[in-house]
Motif scaffolding. Sequence first.
Motif, PDB file in Angstrom:
ATOM      1  N   GLU A 185       0.828  -1.204   0.000  1.00 57.61           N
ATOM      2  CA  GLU A 185       0.000   0.000   0.000  1.00 57.61           C
ATOM      3  C   GLU A 185       0.864   1.257   0.000  1.00 57.61           C
ATOM      4  O   GLU A 185       0.553   2.233  -0.687  1.00 57.61           O
ATOM      5  CB  GLU A 185      -0.932  -0.005   1.204  1.00 57.61           C
ATOM      6  N   LEU A 186       1.953   1.212   0.749  1.00 62.31           N
ATOM      7  CA  LEU A 186       2.861   2.354   0.784  1.00 62.31           C
ATOM      8  C   LEU A 186       3.512   2.566  -0.579  1.00 62.31           C
ATOM      9  O   LEU A 186       3.628   3.702  -1.047  1.00 62.31           O
ATOM     10  CB  LEU A 186       3.940   2.146   1.855  1.00 62.31           C
ATOM     11  N   GLY A 187       3.900   1.470  -1.241  1.00 64.20           N
ATOM     12  CA  GLY A 187       4.485   1.587  -2.582  1.00 64.20           C
ATOM     13  C   GLY A 187       3.494   2.191  -3.565  1.00 64.20           C
ATOM     14  O   GLY A 187       3.851   3.031  -4.382  1.00 64.20           O
ATOM     15  N   LEU A 240       1.934   9.525  -5.614  1.00 65.66           N
ATOM     16  CA  LEU A 240       2.524  10.836  -5.323  1.00 65.66           C
ATOM     17  C   LEU A 240       3.548  11.224  -6.387  1.00 65.66           C
ATOM     18  O   LEU A 240       3.639  12.386  -6.780  1.00 65.66           O
ATOM     19  CB  LEU A 240       3.171  10.835  -3.939  1.00 65.66           C
ATOM     20  N   GLN A 241       4.314  10.236  -6.850  1.00 68.48           N
ATOM     21  CA  GLN A 241       5.286  10.537  -7.902  1.00 68.48           C
ATOM     22  C   GLN A 241       4.580  10.950  -9.189  1.00 68.48           C
ATOM     23  O   GLN A 241       5.025  11.873  -9.875  1.00 68.48           O
ATOM     24  CB  GLN A 241       6.175   9.323  -8.166  1.00 68.48           C
ATOM     25  N   GLU A 242       3.479  10.270  -9.495  1.00 72.29           N
ATOM     26  CA  GLU A 242       2.716  10.640 -10.684  1.00 72.29           C
ATOM     27  C   GLU A 242       2.151  12.045 -10.542  1.00 72.29           C
ATOM     28  O   GLU A 242       2.188  12.833 -11.487  1.00 72.29           O
ATOM     29  CB  GLU A 242       1.586   9.630 -10.918  1.00 72.29           C
ATOM     30  N   LYS A 243       1.635  12.358  -9.359  1.00 74.60           N
ATOM     31  CA  LYS A 243       1.114  13.716  -9.128  1.00 74.60           C
ATOM     32  C   LYS A 243       2.238  14.733  -9.219  1.00 74.60           C
ATOM     33  O   LYS A 243       2.069  15.806  -9.773  1.00 74.60           O
ATOM     34  CB  LYS A 243       0.441  13.811  -7.757  1.00 74.60           C
ATOM     35  N   GLY A 244       3.401  14.360  -8.671  1.00 73.03           N
ATOM     36  CA  GLY A 244       4.550  15.262  -8.741  1.00 73.03           C
ATOM     37  C   GLY A 244       4.957  15.515 -10.165  1.00 73.03           C
ATOM     38  O   GLY A 244       5.288  16.644 -10.541  1.00 73.03           O
ATOM     39  N   ASN A 245       4.930  14.493 -11.005  1.00 66.82           N
ATOM     40  CA  ASN A 245       5.261  14.660 -12.421  1.00 66.82           C
ATOM     41  C   ASN A 245       4.235  15.547 -13.107  1.00 66.82           C
ATOM     42  O   ASN A 245       4.577  16.385 -13.946  1.00 66.82           O
ATOM     43  CB  ASN A 245       5.336  13.300 -13.125  1.00 66.82           C
ATOM     44  N   ALA A 246       2.958  15.372 -12.748  1.00 62.58           N
ATOM     45  CA  ALA A 246       1.915  16.210 -13.355  1.00 62.58           C
ATOM     46  C   ALA A 246       2.107  17.667 -12.947  1.00 62.58           C
ATOM     47  O   ALA A 246       1.994  18.576 -13.774  1.00 62.58           O
ATOM     48  CB  ALA A 246       0.534  15.717 -12.928  1.00 62.58           C
TER      49      ALA A 246
END
Length: 154
Positions: A86-88, A94-100
């Motif tokens: 779940e953490l992964g 979050l990484q995808e949101k950060g990229n967006a």
Amino acid sequence: LQAEFHEMLSRMESQEERYKSLRTLADTKDEQFRVLSDRLERENWDGRFKELTGRMQEFDESRIDHSERLDILAKQIDCAEQAREELGTAVRRLQEKGNAFADLSCVGANMSGFLSDGGPGSEAGGDSAVGAGGAPVAQCMARLDALAEEVESM
């Protein structure tokens, strides 16, 4: 007659010798059985059996306790693995949101640079910038709108 008497006497003496040896063997066996019997009586067999029974019960209880502990540890490992998964997943989101957001900030920086260098609304470039850069501005705006919708959906 005397010969028979001597013969009988010698037979009797040999019989007595055999009898003595057999009696000695029987006495030796009787002594061995008596020693063994005394030894068995001295040994507290009932106490030993009770002690062995107690030990077996302790081993059984210990085995059950260890089995329960192993079950608990297995469940903890399963929970830890699920939490890690779940953490992964959360980190990937979050990484995808950060990229967006990085894409949005990049587009925003490009737009502000375009506007300040003579894009539409600036007085330096006027209509020539709109004519030459109008298509990229529309593409950037469409991309910006798409990214904004994606961020809102997350």
